[in-house]
Design a protein around this motif. Structure first.
Motif, PDB file in Angstrom:
ATOM      1  N   ARG A 141      -8.991  11.212 -11.545  1.00 49.61           N
ATOM      2  CA  ARG A 141      -8.889   9.912 -10.899  1.00 49.61           C
ATOM      3  C   ARG A 141      -9.617   9.912  -9.556  1.00 49.61           C
ATOM      4  NH1 ARG A 141      -5.546   6.455 -13.271  1.00 49.61           N
ATOM      5  NH2 ARG A 141      -5.435   5.246 -11.337  1.00 49.61           N
ATOM      6  N   THR A 142      -9.802   8.737  -9.003  1.00 47.29           N
ATOM      7  CA  THR A 142     -10.476   8.590  -7.719  1.00 47.29           C
ATOM      8  C   THR A 142      -9.420   8.358  -6.651  1.00 47.29           C
ATOM      9  OG1 THR A 142     -12.385   7.606  -8.825  1.00 47.29           O
ATOM     10  CG2 THR A 142     -12.247   7.332  -6.440  1.00 47.29           C
ATOM     11  N   ALA A 143      -9.150   9.409  -5.875  1.00 41.92           N
ATOM     12  CA  ALA A 143      -8.107   9.305  -4.852  1.00 41.92           C
ATOM     13  C   ALA A 143      -8.437   8.233  -3.835  1.00 41.92           C
ATOM     14  CB  ALA A 143      -7.921  10.656  -4.166  1.00 41.92           C
ATOM     15  N   ALA A 144      -9.713   8.072  -3.510  1.00 38.78           N
ATOM     16  CA  ALA A 144     -10.114   7.071  -2.525  1.00 38.78           C
ATOM     17  C   ALA A 144      -9.795   5.659  -2.989  1.00 38.78           C
ATOM     18  CB  ALA A 144     -11.604   7.197  -2.226  1.00 38.78           C
ATOM     19  N   GLN A 145      -9.625   5.460  -4.281  1.00 32.91           N
ATOM     20  CA  GLN A 145      -9.233   4.146  -4.803  1.00 32.91           C
ATOM     21  C   GLN A 145      -7.723   4.054  -5.020  1.00 32.91           C
ATOM     22  OE1 GLN A 145     -11.515   3.406  -8.358  1.00 32.91           O
ATOM     23  NE2 GLN A 145     -13.479   3.321  -7.272  1.00 32.91           N
ATOM     24  N   ASP A 146      -7.115   5.155  -5.422  1.00 37.46           N
ATOM     25  CA  ASP A 146      -5.681   5.127  -5.727  1.00 37.46           C
ATOM     26  C   ASP A 146      -4.818   5.056  -4.477  1.00 37.46           C
ATOM     27  OD1 ASP A 146      -6.395   5.272  -8.341  1.00 37.46           O
ATOM     28  OD2 ASP A 146      -5.390   7.160  -8.786  1.00 37.46           O
TER      29      ASP A 146
ATOM     30  N   ALA B  96       0.830  -1.201   0.000  1.00 37.43           N
ATOM     31  CA  ALA B  96       0.000   0.000   0.000  1.00 37.43           C
ATOM     32  C   ALA B  96       0.868   1.254   0.000  1.00 37.43           C
ATOM     33  CB  ALA B  96      -0.938  -0.001   1.197  1.00 37.43           C
ATOM     34  N   PHE B  97       1.927   1.244   0.792  1.00 36.91           N
ATOM     35  CA  PHE B  97       2.833   2.393   0.851  1.00 36.91           C
ATOM     36  C   PHE B  97       3.442   2.661  -0.525  1.00 36.91           C
ATOM     37  CE2 PHE B  97       7.152   4.074   2.080  1.00 36.91           C
ATOM     38  CZ  PHE B  97       6.717   5.310   2.526  1.00 36.91           C
ATOM     39  N   ALA B  98       3.896   1.613  -1.191  1.00 35.62           N
ATOM     40  CA  ALA B  98       4.486   1.780  -2.527  1.00 35.62           C
ATOM     41  C   ALA B  98       3.450   2.311  -3.514  1.00 35.62           C
ATOM     42  CB  ALA B  98       5.057   0.447  -3.020  1.00 35.62           C
TER      43      ALA B  98
ATOM     44  N   ALA C 154     -14.874  14.549  -4.226  1.00 38.26           N
ATOM     45  CA  ALA C 154     -16.138  15.254  -4.442  1.00 38.26           C
ATOM     46  C   ALA C 154     -15.935  16.524  -5.262  1.00 38.26           C
ATOM     47  CB  ALA C 154     -16.792  15.585  -3.105  1.00 38.26           C
ATOM     48  N   ARG C 155     -14.751  17.117  -5.176  1.00 32.60           N
ATOM     49  CA  ARG C 155     -14.480  18.320  -5.969  1.00 32.60           C
ATOM     50  C   ARG C 155     -13.615  18.012  -7.193  1.00 32.60           C
ATOM     51  NH1 ARG C 155     -11.631  19.031  -0.958  1.00 32.60           N
ATOM     52  NH2 ARG C 155      -9.361  19.043  -1.255  1.00 32.60           N
ATOM     53  N   ASP C 156     -13.516  16.719  -7.569  1.00 37.48           N
ATOM     54  CA  ASP C 156     -12.744  16.280  -8.736  1.00 37.48           C
ATOM     55  C   ASP C 156     -11.307  16.805  -8.677  1.00 37.48           C
ATOM     56  OD1 ASP C 156     -14.919  14.911  -9.791  1.00 37.48           O
ATOM     57  OD2 ASP C 156     -15.591  16.609 -11.001  1.00 37.48           O
ATOM     58  N   GLY C 157     -10.706  16.709  -7.494  1.00 39.55           N
ATOM     59  CA  GLY C 157      -9.412  17.330  -7.285  1.00 39.55           C
ATOM     60  C   GLY C 157      -8.209  16.491  -7.641  1.00 39.55           C
ATOM     61  N   PHE C 158      -8.385  15.179  -7.788  1.00 36.25           N
ATOM     62  CA  PHE C 158      -7.211  14.345  -8.047  1.00 36.25           C
ATOM     63  C   PHE C 158      -7.099  14.093  -9.548  1.00 36.25           C
ATOM     64  CE2 PHE C 158      -4.636  10.355  -7.722  1.00 36.25           C
ATOM     65  CZ  PHE C 158      -3.527  10.965  -7.158  1.00 36.25           C
ATOM     66  N   ARG C 159      -6.487  15.040 -10.208  1.00 33.91           N
ATOM     67  CA  ARG C 159      -6.328  14.995 -11.661  1.00 33.91           C
ATOM     68  C   ARG C 159      -4.890  14.635 -12.010  1.00 33.91           C
ATOM     69  NH1 ARG C 159     -10.399  17.823 -14.617  1.00 33.91           N
ATOM     70  NH2 ARG C 159     -12.053  18.570 -13.220  1.00 33.91           N
TER      71      ARG C 159
ATOM     72  N   ALA D  37       3.541   5.864  -5.636  1.00 36.70           N
ATOM     73  CA  ALA D  37       3.362   5.937  -7.088  1.00 36.70           C
ATOM     74  C   ALA D  37       2.239   6.904  -7.456  1.00 36.70           C
ATOM     75  CB  ALA D  37       3.082   4.544  -7.652  1.00 36.70           C
ATOM     76  N   ALA D  38       1.130   6.855  -6.705  1.00 38.92           N
ATOM     77  CA  ALA D  38      -0.011   7.713  -7.009  1.00 38.92           C
ATOM     78  C   ALA D  38       0.336   9.185  -6.810  1.00 38.92           C
ATOM     79  CB  ALA D  38      -1.207   7.320  -6.141  1.00 38.92           C
ATOM     80  N   MET D  39       0.998   9.517  -5.690  1.00 35.61           N
ATOM     81  CA  MET D  39       1.296  10.925  -5.420  1.00 35.61           C
ATOM     82  C   MET D  39       2.384  11.449  -6.337  1.00 35.61           C
ATOM     83  SD  MET D  39       0.032  13.264  -3.635  1.00 35.61           S
ATOM     84  CE  MET D  39       0.379  14.985  -3.242  1.00 35.61           C
ATOM     85  N   MET D  40       3.374  10.628  -6.655  1.00 34.91           N
ATOM     86  CA  MET D  40       4.417  11.077  -7.569  1.00 34.91           C
ATOM     87  C   MET D  40       3.866  11.274  -8.970  1.00 34.91           C
ATOM     88  SD  MET D  40       6.996  11.652  -5.767  1.00 34.91           S
ATOM     89  CE  MET D  40       7.878  11.223  -4.269  1.00 34.91           C
ATOM     90  N   ALA D  41       2.908  10.445  -9.362  1.00 30.97           N
ATOM     91  CA  ALA D  41       2.267  10.642 -10.661  1.00 30.97           C
ATOM     92  C   ALA D  41       1.521  11.966 -10.694  1.00 30.97           C
ATOM     93  CB  ALA D  41       1.307   9.485 -10.964  1.00 30.97           C
ATOM     94  N   TYR D  42       0.881  12.308  -9.578  1.00 26.96           N
ATOM     95  CA  TYR D  42       0.144  13.566  -9.500  1.00 26.96           C
ATOM     96  C   TYR D  42       1.097  14.759  -9.639  1.00 26.96           C
ATOM     97  CZ  TYR D  42      -2.598  17.438  -7.672  1.00 26.96           C
ATOM     98  OH  TYR D  42      -3.220  18.649  -7.540  1.00 26.96           O
ATOM     99  N   VAL D  43       2.164  14.800  -8.847  1.00 27.53           N
ATOM    100  CA  VAL D  43       3.034  15.975  -8.883  1.00 27.53           C
ATOM    101  C   VAL D  43       3.726  16.094 -10.242  1.00 27.53           C
ATOM    102  CG1 VAL D  43       3.341  16.019  -6.385  1.00 27.53           C
ATOM    103  CG2 VAL D  43       4.984  14.777  -7.771  1.00 27.53           C
ATOM    104  N   LYS D  44       4.119  14.984 -10.818  1.00 25.13           N
ATOM    105  CA  LYS D  44       4.776  15.046 -12.126  1.00 25.13           C
ATOM    106  C   LYS D  44       3.820  15.546 -13.191  1.00 25.13           C
ATOM    107  CE  LYS D  44       8.177  11.426 -11.128  1.00 25.13           C
ATOM    108  NZ  LYS D  44       8.607  10.019 -11.410  1.00 25.13           N
ATOM    109  N   SER D  45       2.560  15.133 -13.114  1.00 25.19           N
ATOM    110  CA  SER D  45       1.596  15.549 -14.137  1.00 25.19           C
ATOM    111  C   SER D  45       1.306  17.041 -14.064  1.00 25.19           C
ATOM    112  CB  SER D  45       0.294  14.751 -13.994  1.00 25.19           C
ATOM    113  OG  SER D  45      -0.468  15.199 -12.892  1.00 25.19           O
TER     114      SER D  45
END
Length: 434
Positions: free
Chosen positions: A314-319, A53-55, A303-308, A59-67
């Motif tokens: 994307r759905t942060a609650a799933q990622d 889960a940590f890994a 809810a505010r479509d913030g995890f783009r 991956a999810a957060m690094m993908a966000y900042v890079k994008s």
């Protein structure tokens, strides 16, 4: 103490989780013992990290900042583990954030040199203590928050009184709800003091903010307050640029683990207009996630479509997956519908919600049907768990708990046990909370 030399650090049964009576082991050997939190070998309670889960969270957060073309300096106050901070740096983090001088000392001693000290430190005595620390690390790159002229003067005096210090980089903090200048005028006064004292070893490096302290119980008011702080911060940046000239690299930093999308939305245009400025987020707890405050926070983010990420919402609650667990035994079943477990206030956080029972184990195997149990309250060493009618729970069963608020849960533990997908301990992380 750093866990970069894990072969030299002996762990014994004074530490949570370590089997009573077992011969002391080097930290690096703990992951080779095949222990599981629920098989009866390990002392309970303990706290564990789901490494898969940590890994995935990394991956999810690094993908966000890079994008979004931004950087991240994860806040080390969450785990205070030099090994985990090193893992985030290896994954692409720009640097690391700390909350105070002691935390900075821990990471500097471990060889991590690029730090944001995201807090004010005090006055002249604190400035001298900081100078005393950094004198031992001539290659350190430290960016420190400043929200008052007196602190800027104290740091100036400390640096001017010595010639054995690395350069100090000051960031003017704007704020709402906690520290930070509350207006452009107040921030400009600090800017004047810093620029008047600049030298090769004492320079302004950017502008900072922390949006999480602006949150209230009202979601709309919270977003309005955060957006207002971002607007103030974005407005101040070009004024700083005009004063320091066009060629100086500047940092703009904000962003905790819940509202980082509002930071990116509010500051990206200002950074895009300044080619020599980079935006650095400081999210830390999101890499660990939880079954409480951050679970709720990511629901709000979705809810505010913030995890783009790129063009995708994307759905942060799933990622993101909760990576931390508490483990405790059932000690008593004193009355129908109540189990007393051996985990209390000294073992788990309660400031942002109580722990959540997730699963039940007996004789080293999971039991089906353990649902609807609820932690009613905690005292020093015990959790009071209400059970549904007919629940099959026995003395000695092991309960797996989710936690709320990693920052105030991890600081109760000297060791964080890393688990494989089958819940076998494969590593152990030393924490350094002091």
């Amino acid at each position: 103490m750093s866990d970069l030399h894990a072969a030299d650090i002996l762990i014994d049964d004074r530490i949570r989780g370590f089997p009573p009576g077992h011969t002391a082991l080097p930290l690096e050997a703990i992951g080779r013992q095949g222990w599981k939190p629920f098989d009866g070998t390990m002392a309970l309670p303990l706290i564990s990290l789901d490494q898969s889960a940590f890994a995935g969270n990394i991956a999810a957060m690094m993908a966000y900042v890079k994008s979004h073309g931004v950087e991240i300096a994860p806040h080390a106050k969450t785990p205070m583990s030099t090994a985990l901070s090193a893992t985030l740096l290896a994954a692409g983090a720009w640097g690391t954030t700390v909350a105070d001088m002691r935390q900075a000392a821990v990471l500097l001693k471990a060889g991590q040199r690029r730090l944001i000290l995201a807090n004010e430190i005090g006055g002249p005595a604190a400035a001298r203590r900081l100078a005393g620390l950094l004198a031992h690390y001539p290659d350190a790159e430290l960016h420190i928050f400043v929200d008052s002229a007196p602190l800027a003067v104290a740091l100036r005096d400390a640096w001017q009184s010595r010639n054995d210090l690395p350069p100090l980089s000051l960031m003017i903090e704007l704020g709402a709800g906690r520290a930070g200048a509350r207006s452009i005028e107040a921030a400009t006064e600090i800017l004047d003091v810093i620029l008047a004292a600049e030298s090769a070893a004492f320079r302004l490096s950017g502008v900072a903010a922390y949006e999480g302290a602006a949150a209230t119980a009202d979601a709309e008011e919270t977003l309005a307050r955060i957006d207002g702080l971002m607007e103030l911060t974005a407005k101040f940046l070009p004024q700083v640029r005009a004063r320091v000239g066009k060629d100086r690299p500047l940092l703009l930093t904000a962003g905790g683990s819940i509202f980082f999308d509002r930071v990116v939305a509010g500051l990206s245009a200002a950074v895009a207009a300044d080619p020599d400025c980079r935006l650095v987020l400081r999210s830390g707890a999101i890499f660990f996630h939880d079954h409480g405050i951050y679970e709720r926070g990511l629901a709000g983010l979705d809810a505010r479509d913030g995890f783009r990420v790129g063009a995708d919402v994307r759905t942060a609650a799933q990622d993101f997956k909760p990576a931390l667990r508490g483990w405790a035994e059932v000690l008593s079943l004193p009355e129908p519908g109540l189990a007393i477990c051996g985990m209390g206030l000294r073992d788990v956080a309660i400031d942002q919600g109580l722990p959540r029972p997730l699963a039940l184990y007996r004789n080293g195997a999971p039991l089906a049907g353990f649902t609807e149990a609820v932690v009613l309250r905690l005292n020093d060493q015990h959790a009071f768990v209400t059970l549904p009618a007919g629940a099959d729970v026995a003395i000695g069963d092991v309960v797996e708990f989710g936690i709320s608020h990693p920052c105030t849960c991890l600081d109760r533990h000297a060791i964080l046990y890393g688990l494989s997908p089958d819940h076998t301990v494969t590593t152990a992380y030393l924490t350094s909370f002091g």
